[in-house]
Design a protein around this motif. Structure first.
Motif, PDB file in Angstrom:
ATOM      1  N   ASN A 277       0.808  -1.228   0.000  1.00  0.00           N
ATOM      2  CA  ASN A 277       0.000   0.000   0.000  1.00  0.00           C
ATOM      3  C   ASN A 277       0.843   1.281   0.000  1.00  0.00           C
ATOM      4  O   ASN A 277       0.661   2.168   0.832  1.00  0.00           O
ATOM      5  CB  ASN A 277      -0.956   0.012   1.197  1.00  0.00           C
ATOM      6  CG  ASN A 277      -2.046  -1.032   1.023  1.00  0.00           C
ATOM      7  OD1 ASN A 277      -2.267  -1.510  -0.094  1.00  0.00           O
ATOM      8  ND2 ASN A 277      -2.712  -1.401   2.093  1.00  0.00           N
ATOM      9  N   THR A 280      -2.025   4.587  -2.076  1.00  0.00           N
ATOM     10  CA  THR A 280      -3.311   4.279  -1.433  1.00  0.00           C
ATOM     11  C   THR A 280      -4.458   4.875  -2.255  1.00  0.00           C
ATOM     12  O   THR A 280      -4.241   5.647  -3.194  1.00  0.00           O
ATOM     13  CB  THR A 280      -3.369   4.900  -0.018  1.00  0.00           C
ATOM     14  OG1 THR A 280      -3.253   6.326  -0.171  1.00  0.00           O
ATOM     15  CG2 THR A 280      -2.240   4.395   0.864  1.00  0.00           C
ATOM     16  N   GLU A 302       1.674  -3.272  -3.914  1.00  0.00           N
ATOM     17  CA  GLU A 302       2.221  -1.926  -3.686  1.00  0.00           C
ATOM     18  C   GLU A 302       1.191  -0.825  -3.963  1.00  0.00           C
ATOM     19  O   GLU A 302       1.226   0.244  -3.389  1.00  0.00           O
ATOM     20  CB  GLU A 302       3.500  -1.727  -4.517  1.00  0.00           C
ATOM     21  CG  GLU A 302       4.527  -2.822  -4.238  1.00  0.00           C
ATOM     22  CD  GLU A 302       5.976  -2.388  -4.341  1.00  0.00           C
ATOM     23  OE1 GLU A 302       6.241  -1.191  -4.471  1.00  0.00           O
ATOM     24  OE2 GLU A 302       6.847  -3.271  -4.261  1.00  0.00           O
ATOM     25  N   ASP A 304      -2.860  -0.014  -3.807  1.00  0.00           N
ATOM     26  CA  ASP A 304      -4.043  -0.568  -3.131  1.00  0.00           C
ATOM     27  C   ASP A 304      -5.197  -0.748  -4.131  1.00  0.00           C
ATOM     28  O   ASP A 304      -6.159   0.020  -4.165  1.00  0.00           O
ATOM     29  CB  ASP A 304      -4.460   0.347  -1.964  1.00  0.00           C
ATOM     30  CG  ASP A 304      -5.611  -0.273  -1.169  1.00  0.00           C
ATOM     31  OD1 ASP A 304      -6.051  -1.397  -1.519  1.00  0.00           O
ATOM     32  OD2 ASP A 304      -6.079   0.379  -0.216  1.00  0.00           O
ATOM     33  N   SER A 307      -8.964  -1.414  -2.721  1.00  0.00           N
ATOM     34  CA  SER A 307      -9.779  -0.237  -2.410  1.00  0.00           C
ATOM     35  C   SER A 307     -10.181   0.497  -3.684  1.00  0.00           C
ATOM     36  O   SER A 307     -11.290   1.030  -3.775  1.00  0.00           O
ATOM     37  CB  SER A 307      -9.019   0.730  -1.499  1.00  0.00           C
ATOM     38  OG  SER A 307      -8.653   0.066  -0.332  1.00  0.00           O
TER      39      SER A 307
END
Ligand SMILES: NC(=O)c1ccc[n+]([C@@H]2O[C@H](COP(=O)([O-])OP(=O)(O)OC[C@H]3O[C@@H](n4cnc5c(N)ncnc54)[C@H](O)[C@@H]3O)[C@@H](O)[C@H]2O)c1
Length: 420
Positions: A277, A280, A302, A304, A307
């Protein structure tokens, strides 16, 4: 899918193309071929079963053929679901190797193929990312007494192995091939530098000149990527968590700042940290519309993506290895599904680079056999002479001669009495 007991690959009909690609790669792998010649004569791996989890590329095929020339019996699967070159896998199967892998394999197949290699009862393991070693330790400890040792190709794998060693969980010696100077100073730096840019360009075909490229991580890989991106006219920003590396990036002429600040400035984002992450959701929400995110670190953690997928209004494949997500009305493009972009969207490192890395693998396998039973159950590095031998062979292959120390110079360098 074509499968028999000894292989599971995409299409056996691709074997001829694979053979041509392997032949082409080997032309640029002179150092490895030199080692192969020695192996053919001396057979240092005679009768040894080697289980391999590496990217199944034309260069890996050259390694596998070298190990066989040394007398080894081999089973190979991929170390990444997106990196197999299907023609190469077919060529290897046609040449009688046990080979399991296809580009885009499911997670279930990924683990099924690892299991196939484990069922082969390897005496030496060769890994890229430590999944094979980890599976053997977790689920097949009964095989460990037969295992002479293993070799690990990449930084992330070595980090996992060191964590196993620290927990007293590592049960056989592991050579950190990544730590050879002829590996990480060439493969991670020049190889990842060039092939990461290659992967992003094949996926997106954008003009890099004038763009802002944000490189996360200024280790050997990140340095190579930053150098090549700036060489193509991009303005490079580096993000780091290590103060020394951040300082080095600044002194190399790059802007350095936290990802939070870089997010709004970049057109292309490339992670090469080995960490989780690093980009992000909130970073992606702050990016310009049309930003491309890509990863060149070992695992697909690496960026995210989970999400991103949950929060995106929509998602569609724009072209091979380039997916568009609509996030708060803006486009974010993900190259190579967040997996190693150089292997997913391109062909990995150039053959000349892999020649050096795989000289390390071949000589590490020989070293393990020669030192069977004598090595500690730890992460070890190869003796300096072996690393140096690889450099010497490579320089010969490049037709480069260098000076050697005179007797006077040797004496001077080893004395402490001479000063001003
Ligand atoms: N794509 C390829 O073909 C290829 C080739 C070699 C290595 N790798 C992989 O690439 C990754 C990096 O390898 P390396 O040899 O450069 O490792 P390295 O340890 O030399 O460098 C990683 C850098 O990332 C930094 N970092 C860690 N967390 C960070 C964060 N949150 N934000 C910013 N920076 C952060 C570290 O401080 C370090 O400087 C590893 O996963 C390695 O296995 C990929």
């Amino acid at each position: 899918m074509d499968q028999k007991e000894n292989y599971c690959i995409k299409d056996m009909g691709l074997a001829k193309t694979g053979e041509l690609n392997i032949e082409y790669a080997e032309k640029d792998m002179q150092a490895l071929l030199k080692i192969r010649q020695g192996f053919e004569k001396e057979k240092p791996l005679k009768g040894i079963r080697i289980g391999i989890a590496l990217h199944i590329t034309k260069e890996t095929a050259a390694l596998v053929r070298t190990l066989r020339a040394g007398g080894a019996d081999i089973a190979i699967c991929s170390c990444n679901p997106l990196s197999t070159q299907d023609d190469v896998a077919a060529a290897l199967a046609a040449q009688g190797f046990r080979v399991y892998g296809y580009k885009g394999e499911t997670t279930d197949d990924y683990y099924r193929f690892l299991k196939k290699v484990i069922e082969f009862r390897p005496q030496i393991t060769i890994d890229d990312g430590c999944d094979l070693v980890s599976e053997i330790h977790k689920s097949h400890p009964e095989l460990i007494p037969e295992i002479i040792g293993g070799c690990e190709e990449t930084t992330t794998g070595v980090i996992r192995l060191r964590a196993m060693e620290k927990d007293n969980a590592l049960k056989y010696p592991m050579v950190a091939v990544n730590d050879n100077l002829t590996k990480h100073l060439v493969d991670n730096y020049y190889g990842t530098g060039q092939s990461t840019i290659d992967g992003i360009l094949r996926a997106s075909n954008i003009l890099l000149a004038g763009k802002t490229v944000v490189v996360a991580g200024y280790g050997d890989c990140g340095k190579g990527i930053a150098l090549r991106a700036s060489g193509m006219g991009a303005k490079v920003i580096v993000t780091e968590i290590n103060p020394f590396r951040a300082m080095k990036a600044a002194l190399d002429g790059f802007r350095v700042m936290p990802m939070e600040d870089a997010a709004a400035l970049g057109h292309v984002f490339i992670t090469a940290t080995g960490n989780i992450n690093v980009i992000t959701l909130s970073h992606m929400q702050n990016m310009k519309s049309g930003a491309i995110v890509a990863n060149s670190g070992h695992f697909d953690v690496e960026i995210d993506l989970k999400s991103l997928k949950q929060s995106a209004d929509s998602e569609r494949k724009i072209r091979p290895f380039l997916d568009e997500y609509i996030l708060s009305g803006k486009s974010v493009y993900v190259a190579g599904e967040g997996r190693l972009v150089n292997l997913a969207a391109a062909e990995g490192h150039p053959s000349a680079v892999m020649s050096l890395s795989f000289c390390g693998q071949a000589l590490a396998a020989e070293f393990l056999v020669k030192n069977k039973g004598k090595l500690p159950k730890k992460v070890i590095t190869l003796p300096e002479e072996i690393d140096e031998k690889i450099s010497v062979i490579q320089l010969e292959a490049m037709g480069i001669r260098i000076d050697s120390l005179t007797e006077q110079q040797k004496k001077y360098l080893s004395s402490w009495e001479e000063g001003t």
